[in-house]
Design a protein around this motif. Structure first.
Motif, PDB file in Angstrom:
ATOM      1  N   HIS A 189       0.832  -1.211   0.000  1.00 47.73           N
ATOM      2  CA  HIS A 189       0.000   0.000   0.000  1.00 47.73           C
ATOM      3  C   HIS A 189       0.860   1.251   0.000  1.00 47.73           C
ATOM      4  CE1 HIS A 189       0.391   0.978   4.300  1.00 47.73           C
ATOM      5  NE2 HIS A 189      -0.410   2.007   4.134  1.00 47.73           N
ATOM      6  N   MET A 190       2.063   1.170   0.591  1.00 50.25           N
ATOM      7  CA  MET A 190       2.968   2.330   0.514  1.00 50.25           C
ATOM      8  C   MET A 190       3.571   2.448  -0.891  1.00 50.25           C
ATOM      9  SD  MET A 190       2.572   3.773   3.320  1.00 50.25           S
ATOM     10  CE  MET A 190       3.637   5.151   2.903  1.00 50.25           C
ATOM     11  N   GLY A 191       3.834   1.304  -1.506  1.00 51.51           N
ATOM     12  CA  GLY A 191       4.354   1.316  -2.876  1.00 51.51           C
ATOM     13  C   GLY A 191       3.399   2.039  -3.825  1.00 51.51           C
ATOM     14  N   VAL A 192       2.114   1.796  -3.647  1.00 47.68           N
ATOM     15  CA  VAL A 192       1.105   2.462  -4.487  1.00 47.68           C
ATOM     16  C   VAL A 192       1.193   3.975  -4.288  1.00 47.68           C
ATOM     17  CG1 VAL A 192      -1.381   2.798  -4.835  1.00 47.68           C
ATOM     18  CG2 VAL A 192      -0.454   0.493  -4.488  1.00 47.68           C
ATOM     19  N   LYS A 193       1.267   4.391  -3.032  1.00 43.50           N
ATOM     20  CA  LYS A 193       1.280   5.841  -2.760  1.00 43.50           C
ATOM     21  C   LYS A 193       2.517   6.513  -3.359  1.00 43.50           C
ATOM     22  CE  LYS A 193      -1.365   5.161   1.427  1.00 43.50           C
ATOM     23  NZ  LYS A 193      -2.216   5.981   2.253  1.00 43.50           N
ATOM     24  N   PHE A 194       3.668   5.851  -3.228  1.00 46.30           N
ATOM     25  CA  PHE A 194       4.891   6.470  -3.758  1.00 46.30           C
ATOM     26  C   PHE A 194       4.889   6.472  -5.287  1.00 46.30           C
ATOM     27  CE2 PHE A 194       6.835   5.089   0.443  1.00 46.30           C
ATOM     28  CZ  PHE A 194       6.732   6.359   0.984  1.00 46.30           C
ATOM     29  N   ALA A 195       4.451   5.365  -5.883  1.00 45.54           N
ATOM     30  CA  ALA A 195       4.434   5.315  -7.353  1.00 45.54           C
ATOM     31  C   ALA A 195       3.496   6.393  -7.896  1.00 45.54           C
ATOM     32  CB  ALA A 195       4.015   3.922  -7.829  1.00 45.54           C
ATOM     33  N   LYS A 196       2.363   6.580  -7.223  1.00 46.01           N
ATOM     34  CA  LYS A 196       1.436   7.651  -7.644  1.00 46.01           C
ATOM     35  C   LYS A 196       2.102   9.020  -7.472  1.00 46.01           C
ATOM     36  CE  LYS A 196      -2.162   7.783  -8.987  1.00 46.01           C
ATOM     37  NZ  LYS A 196      -2.555   7.742 -10.427  1.00 46.01           N
ATOM     38  N   ALA A 197       2.769   9.209  -6.346  1.00 47.01           N
ATOM     39  CA  ALA A 197       3.405  10.516  -6.092  1.00 47.01           C
ATOM     40  C   ALA A 197       4.474  10.826  -7.141  1.00 47.01           C
ATOM     41  CB  ALA A 197       4.017  10.540  -4.689  1.00 47.01           C
ATOM     42  N   LEU A 198       5.064   9.767  -7.720  1.00 49.28           N
ATOM     43  CA  LEU A 198       6.081   9.974  -8.761  1.00 49.28           C
ATOM     44  C   LEU A 198       5.444  10.114 -10.142  1.00 49.28           C
ATOM     45  CD1 LEU A 198       8.720   7.379  -7.484  1.00 49.28           C
ATOM     46  CD2 LEU A 198       8.865   9.869  -7.304  1.00 49.28           C
TER      47      LEU A 198
END
Ligand code: NDP
Ligand code: ZN
Length: 350
Positions: A189-198
């Motif tokens: 779930h953190m991976g999703v947030k970071f990938a979106k932020a990038l």
């Protein structure tokens, strides 16, 4: 020396139980931290249950630690009593090898010291992690928690956060890239947030149909149910990156098939041995890359804390009491957590 309360696994097959032990007396560069919160990582289960080979018991897990400084050694310069700080997966490294000099302490040529289940270089004692009331750590491995972060939700950034942020940054994920995240748990779930932020277009691969609507709320653009062969086949040749957080043996071949030419499958889930075998053709015929990544260095961990403060990125967590830790482990093994358990350490003091 100071007496510490904790919860420990005494063997691979028995539940965690209350355990008292002595923390070392402060060395000149040590910080004593009163622990407020500790996240529960799947690695804690792997070590408690000897999934990575025999662990040395007792194991006091916990490497997502948030707390306040209560005492400092006489040469500590970065922290003072009262500071809100964090400790992640490492508590020591040689500081002199080429990896350490490049702020890559996690890859220390002489071996970094994990936060628990490892032997201190100076006195040889077995070290104990964050499911405890306080911890003593050399200041170089202590992080500063930005004011803008909610302290009760920040703990998972110290492992789940940095472990997903680091490879996405290192491998240069950028706006428009198609990123798949495998497993919707603490790391996922953190991976999703970071990938979106990038700026990436993000797809979650999950076994759980029940997580589809949740996944979209997390910001995922698409969801693929990985147990549905038709959905997996429809995703062939579609992705630039896959970030694999699955904590058990699984067949990589159907996932590799989802990568474009030059696409990259990044393992962060730690499973041994890696079975079934990867078919060479799935790499060779499309020049695909299979790689892995271990947490992140101390400077980069500070960077992810600051990044989350700046971009309002938070973990989704369920707060538990330490007395519920064994039940939490059972739920995590079933994938039944949204999306990280955090232990409120007040419960240990009651
Ligand atoms: P979680 O248990 O929180 O999440 C793992 C997710 O993987 C689950 O939510 C589930 O998602 C999916 N999953 C679970 N079981 C299976 C299965 N049998 N088949 C397919 N998918 C499954 O674990 P964490 O996120 O805490 O940790 C993930 C892994 O990363 C662990 O192996 C951990 O040790 C490792 N790790 C590695 C680090 C590193 O530096 N490389 C650092 C920290 C952890 P869903 O229900 O959506 O399918
Ligand atoms: Zn972890």
């Amino acid at each position: 020396m100071s007496q510490a309360k904790s919860y420990a696994a005494k063997s691979a097959t028995t539940p965690l139980v209350p355990f008292s032990f002595e923390r070392r007396a402060l060395r000149e560069n040590d910080v004593n931290i009163d622990i407020l919160y500790c996240g529960v990582c799947h690695s804690d289960i792997h070590v408690a249950e000897s999934d990575w080979g025999p662990s040395e018991y007792p194991v006091v897990p916990g490497h997502e630690i948030i707390g306040r400084v209560t005492e400092i050694g006489n040469k500590v310069s970065k922290y003072k009593v009262g500071d809100l700080v964090g400790v992640g997966c490492m508590v020591d490294s040689c500081q002199t090898c080429s990896s350490c000099k490049q702020d890559l302490e996690q890859y220390c040529d002489n071996g970094m010291l994990g936060t628990y289940g490892a032997r201190d270089v100076i006195d040889g004692s077995l070290n104990y992690g964050g499911y405890s009331d306080h911890i003593v750590v050399r200041e170089e491995f202590v992080l500063s928690i930005p004011e803008a972060l909610d302290a009760s939700k920040a703990a998972p950034l110290l492992c789940a956060g940095i472990t997903t942020y680091s490879p996405l940054r290192h491998y240069g994920v950028k706006a428009g890239d198609k990123v798949g995240v495998l497993g919707m748990g603490g790391l996922g779930h953190m991976g999703v947030k970071f990938a979106k932020a990038l700026g990436a277009e993000v797809t979650i691969f999950t076994r759980s149909e029940s997580k589809i609507s949740e996944a979209k709320k997390q910001g995922a653009d698409h969801v693929i149910v990985s147990t549905d062969d038709a959905q997996m086949q429809a995703a062939a040749m579609n992705f630039d990156f896959l970030l694999d957080t699955i904590p058990v043996q699984h067949d990589l071949n159907p996932y590799l098939n989802c990568l474009k030419v030059d696409g990259m499958h990044i393992l962060v889930g730690l499973i041994e041995p890696m079975e079934p075998a990867v078919h060479a053709a799935n790499l060779v015929l499309k020049r695909r890359i299979l790689t892995g990544s271990l947490i992140g260095g101390i400077a980069e961990t500070q960077e992810v804390l600051d990044f989350c403060a700046e971009h309002n990125i938070e973990c989704d967590a369920e707060m538990i009491n330490i007395q519920d830790i064994n039940q939490a482990y059972q739920r995590m093994k079933k994938g039944d957590v949204k999306y990280r358990f955090i232990i409120d350490m007040k419960s240990l003091k009651e």
